[in-house]
Enzyme design. Structure first.
Site, short mmCIF file in Angstrom:
data_model
loop_
_atom_site.label_atom_id
_atom_site.label_comp_id
_atom_site.label_asym_id
_atom_site.label_seq_id
_atom_site.Cartn_x
_atom_site.Cartn_y
_atom_site.Cartn_z
N HIS A 268 -65.69 -22.18 14.55
CA HIS A 268 -67.13 -21.99 14.30
C HIS A 268 -67.76 -23.38 14.20
O HIS A 268 -67.80 -24.10 15.18
CB HIS A 268 -67.27 -21.12 13.04
CG HIS A 268 -68.64 -20.60 12.78
ND1 HIS A 268 -69.68 -20.69 13.66
CD2 HIS A 268 -69.16 -19.95 11.69
CE1 HIS A 268 -70.76 -20.13 13.14
NE2 HIS A 268 -70.46 -19.68 11.93
N HIS A 307 -67.93 -18.50 24.29
CA HIS A 307 -68.73 -17.99 23.19
C HIS A 307 -68.62 -16.47 23.16
O HIS A 307 -68.55 -15.85 24.21
CB HIS A 307 -70.21 -18.40 23.36
CG HIS A 307 -70.98 -18.33 22.09
ND1 HIS A 307 -71.56 -17.17 21.65
CD2 HIS A 307 -71.25 -19.27 21.17
CE1 HIS A 307 -72.16 -17.42 20.50
NE2 HIS A 307 -71.99 -18.68 20.18
N ASP A 363 -71.58 -26.79 20.77
CA ASP A 363 -70.74 -27.85 20.21
C ASP A 363 -70.20 -28.83 21.24
O ASP A 363 -69.63 -29.85 20.88
CB ASP A 363 -69.57 -27.22 19.45
CG ASP A 363 -70.03 -26.53 18.20
OD1 ASP A 363 -70.87 -27.11 17.50
OD2 ASP A 363 -69.58 -25.40 17.93
#
Ligand code: CMC
Length: 430
Positions: A268, A307, A363
């Site tokens: 995460h 994702h 990210d």
């Protein structure tokens, strides 16, 4: 005329059931009427990791993962990142509308004047090892805030909720910055209320001997944009933790600590730290094909890719990639960007990634910007937790106001032993 219902036939009994479809969903509880006998519990929906289960109805964030769309309260993320500030975005997420000029002034004032933390919190900080991860410190100290603001447990008092909202959004950067200074063995730098939200955070992190810290405007704006991009993301792992823990009616500091703990994990909020480590290990562009080969062979993952919801390019990753160029004009180029761009290029042409719809997520590039801005890797999840606090609180507020919500308590499909008798110690076999 077509009906908004679903007919289910139970082949065990031959019986049919008609259940309503509302907003594209059926109620899992409607399945409970499907039984083979009167004393049968009824059918359960089995859905590990909530792959196809909506846990709430929400009006905060909209994502279309196939098209790569993200909107807060109906506003596209691209427009908010281009024209908004983090604090007005936080207001939007929390209260549903963009603030008027007067509302914004009052909001910014309220946040600005709650940035200080009780001096005793510093003693908590001092108790941590010099090499303690700042995210661990943040999780612990935000939980500790509940002991300072005991009225926070009055979660159905709107005035108390309003106050804790200001405190949480205002104090998270202070806790985060103090955690960072502690890890560097540096004296804590107090908030400067003349500065913007992002500017003050940079001040508390990086102020040295100067009388007044002047944040670099480009970096201050880039950080604010990164905060906007991370403010909410509907029912992700940490938000689910916030709602789930909050559903027990605990105070919001404890619930935010739980959410932040969920965010700490490498799948995460810890993913950008993992991305930088991965890029560092790859080392140079020419090693990229070999690395991709290993990923495809199941020897690790391409961090920052894939994702649960986006099966297209994460719109936040696009904005960050662009912002990186502006940041590099100030900081100089982070050489890891070349490896990242090469990884993206090769992965997006590769069948393994195409078939599984694996694209860069938020990210993939955020760590590269953060590193260029001078943040150590351990601060990355912390930089995620600060802006996500507004999303967590908005989701918690929505949950508390929703008459359909109750304490979160999933069911299980029990596959363990049937009833058996206790075996005395001397009779047990290895
Ligand atoms: N690299 C290589 N293969 C992958 C990756 C990846 N990053 N992500 C998924 N896959 C493969 C996976 O092995 C599986 O293949 P197969 O069908 O052959 O078994 C398939 O794609 C589906 O993967 P999954 O694990 O079932 O997908 P998920 O929805 O459970 O996981 C994820 C989503 C984000 C945890 C995962 O894509 C992942 O681990 N990515 C790397 C970590 C990362 O970047 N996390 C940040 C998420 S975005 C920020 C946030 O919301 O926190």
């Amino acid at each position: 005329m077509a009906k908004d219902t679903l007919t289910i036939t139970d082949n065990r009994t031959g019986k049919s059931y008609e259940v309503p479809i509302e907003h594209g969903a059926i109620r899992a509880l409607d399945l409970r009427q499907i039984k083979v006998a009167d004393d049968d519990f009824g059918i359960l929906a089995y859905d590990p990791a909530f792959m196809n289960t909506a846990s709430c109805r929400s009006r905060i964030t909209y994502i279309d993962g196939d098209k790569g769309i993200l909107r807060y309260r109906g506003y596209p993320i691209e427009e908010l990142a281009e024209q908004g500030t983090y604090l007005e975005t936080a207001y939007l997420i929390l209260y549903g509308e963009l603030p008027t000029a007067r509302e914004l002034d009052e909001w910014v004032h309220n946040i600005t004047y709650h940035t200080f933390i009780h001096e005793n919190i510093k003693k908590f900080m001092d108790g941590f090892h010099y090499d303690a991860h700042p995210m661990g410190i943040l999780v612990s100290t935000v939980a500790a805030l509940s002991t300072f603001y005991t009225e926070a447990k009055n979660i159905f008092d709107p005035e108390s909720r309003r106050k804790q909202t200001h405190r949480l959004i205002a104090k998270m950067p202070t806790l985060a910055a103090f955690a960072y200074r502690h890890s560097r063995g540096m004296p804590y730098a107090y908030p400067d209320n003349d500065l913007s939200y992002a500017g003050n955070f940079l001040n508390m992190l990086f102020k040295m001997t100067e009388a007044k810290y002047q944040p670099n405007r480009t970096l201050e704006r880039a950080l604010d944009v990164l905060f906007i991009l991370h403010a909410d993301h509907e029912q992700n792992c940490s938000t689910n933790a916030m709602r789930s823990v909050g559903s027990s009616h605990v105070d919001p500091y404890s619930a935010v600590a739980a959410a932040a703990a969920a965010l700490y994990g490498p799948l995460h909020g810890g993913a950008n730290e993992a991305v930088l480590r991965m890029l560092g290990e790859i080392g140079s562009k020419d090693k990229v094909p070999g690395f991709i080969k290993r990923v495809k062979a199941g020897e690790g993952r391409l961090m920052g890719f894939g994702h649960r919801v986006y099966k297209n390019y994460d719109p936040r990753a696009k904005i960050i990639k662009r912002a990186a160029e502006e940041v590099f004009e100030v900081t100089g180029k982070n050489p890891l960007i070349d490896i990242a761009v090469e990884l993206e290029r090769i992965a997006l042409e590769d069948d393994y990634f195409i078939q599984r719809k694996l694209y860069p997520n938020v990210d993939f590039y955020s760590g590269i910007i953060y590193e260029a801005m001078g943040f150590p890797m351990e601060m990355f999840p912390v930089l995620f937790a600060i802006p996500r606090t507004s999303g967590w609180i908005a989701q918690w507020d929505e949950m508390l106001a929703d008459p359909e919500q109750k304490i979160a308590r999933p069911r299980q499909v029990y596959l363990g032993s049937a009833l058996r008798k206790f075996v005395p110690r001397e009779k047990r076999r290895a």
